[in-house]
Design an enzyme around this catalytic site. Structure first.
Site, PDB file in Angstrom:
ATOM      1  N   LEU A  67       0.813  -1.222   0.000  1.00  0.00           N
ATOM      2  CA  LEU A  67       0.000   0.000   0.000  1.00  0.00           C
ATOM      3  C   LEU A  67       0.845   1.269   0.000  1.00  0.00           C
ATOM      4  O   LEU A  67       0.333   2.353  -0.239  1.00  0.00           O
ATOM      5  CB  LEU A  67      -0.945   0.011   1.206  1.00  0.00           C
ATOM      6  CG  LEU A  67      -2.121  -0.967   1.120  1.00  0.00           C
ATOM      7  CD1 LEU A  67      -2.846  -1.046   2.454  1.00  0.00           C
ATOM      8  CD2 LEU A  67      -3.098  -0.563   0.029  1.00  0.00           C
ATOM      9  N   TYR A 158       0.006   8.204  13.660  1.00  0.00           N
ATOM     10  CA  TYR A 158      -1.015   7.144  13.543  1.00  0.00           C
ATOM     11  C   TYR A 158      -2.421   7.670  13.866  1.00  0.00           C
ATOM     12  O   TYR A 158      -3.372   7.432  13.126  1.00  0.00           O
ATOM     13  CB  TYR A 158      -0.623   6.009  14.487  1.00  0.00           C
ATOM     14  CG  TYR A 158      -1.583   4.842  14.561  1.00  0.00           C
ATOM     15  CD1 TYR A 158      -1.642   3.900  13.535  1.00  0.00           C
ATOM     16  CD2 TYR A 158      -2.406   4.665  15.671  1.00  0.00           C
ATOM     17  CE1 TYR A 158      -2.514   2.812  13.614  1.00  0.00           C
ATOM     18  CE2 TYR A 158      -3.269   3.583  15.764  1.00  0.00           C
ATOM     19  CZ  TYR A 158      -3.317   2.661  14.732  1.00  0.00           C
ATOM     20  OH  TYR A 158      -4.178   1.587  14.819  1.00  0.00           O
TER      21      TYR A 158
END
Ligand code: NAI
Length: 249
Positions: A67, A158
């Protein structure tokens, strides 16, 4: 009697070679969906795909995808489209962490997590949504996180991506609703997987104190919420986030 039947639907789950993604693949297969397993390791993806087709007698396909790399995403999506056809259910589950206090966080730490968690989701969704629009049916589920809502020291990169996925979910839900495509998110709390296995034991015990249900989550706890969102029981739910965290938030 109510039962969930996804036979005839084709589901692609990113990051399904282990952990939460694997449990989601297992639940959707058990409801009769055809499954596409993807992860970084091609032979592992093929292995899991075979296991599921043997266990649930559903068609499966396994392949690798990186990805972080738009070319890999495109090549993999084209391979899936030629071998499997249109995707009806897309679960954007793959995600990485690169935890560091903000003062030590480099541009590379920031960009790597954004690339996989956000841009990867954008790329893969852009590819498969076109067929959903043509068919006027689709289910897209994005895996966010409790820290996208609460924040967490050491996870600025994150938690930014996990909050970002909520904006992605809600906006895309509005754009696609008229085509009968629902877009929802699940936000897990602390789930026992490889991702959390490396945390120090004292930190885990600290987290446990903040979970009213008194235990860490299992990948299956998250898979149940995803299965619900893919099922006809959730046909009138879109732009929503289901929190699966034992009451910690
Ligand atoms: P995991 O680390 O056990 O599995 C991650 C999966 O993503 C693997 O299949 C891996 O191959 C794939 N992946 C990682 N980087 C990739 C890349 N560059 N290209 C393609 N695939 C890639 O993770 P886990 O715990 O199962 O997490 C799954 C999702 O749930 C992630 O999005 C994570 O952020 C989220 N989550 C996990 C929580 C937890 O406590 N474990 C809590 C909240 C959210």
């Amino acid at each position: 009697m109510l039962s969930i039947d996804l036979s005839g639907k084709k589901a692609l789950i990113t990051g399904s070679t282990r952990g939460i993604g694997r449990a989601i693949a297992e639940y959707l297969a058990s409801a009769g969906a055809s499954i596409v397993i993807t992860g970084r390791d091609r032979s592992r993806a093929q292995e899991i795909a075979k296991e599921l087709s043997d266990k649930y007698s559903v068609p499966t396909f396994g392949t690798s995808i990186n990805l972080e790399d738009p070319n890999s995403v495109r090549a993999c999506c084209e391979e899936i489209q030629s071998k499997v056809g249109d995707i009806d259910i897309l679960v954007n589950n793959a995600g990485i962490t690169k935890d560091k206090l903000f003062l030590r966080m480099s541009l590379e730490d920031w960009e790597e997590v954004l690339k996989v968690n956000l841009t990867g989701t954008f790329l893969i969704t852009s590819f498969f949504v076109k067929d959903m629009v043509k068919k006027r049916w689709g289910r897209i589920i994005n895996v966010s996180s409790v820290v996208g809502f609460t924040g967490n020291a050491g996870q600025v990169n994150y938690s930014t991506t996990k909050a970002g996925l909520v904006g992605f979910t809600k906006s895309l839900a509005k754009e696609l609703a008229s085509r009968n495509i629902t877009v929802n998110a699940v936000a897990p709390g602390f789930i026992e997987t490889d991702m959390t296995s490396l945390l120090p034991e004292d930190l885990k015990q600290e987290y446990l104190k903040g979970i009213p249900l008194g235990r860490f989550g299992k990948p299956e706890d998250v898979a149940g919420a995803v299965l619900f969102l893919c099922s006809p029981l959730a046909d009138y739910i879109t732009g929503e986030v289901i929190h699966v965290n034992g009451g910690m938030y």
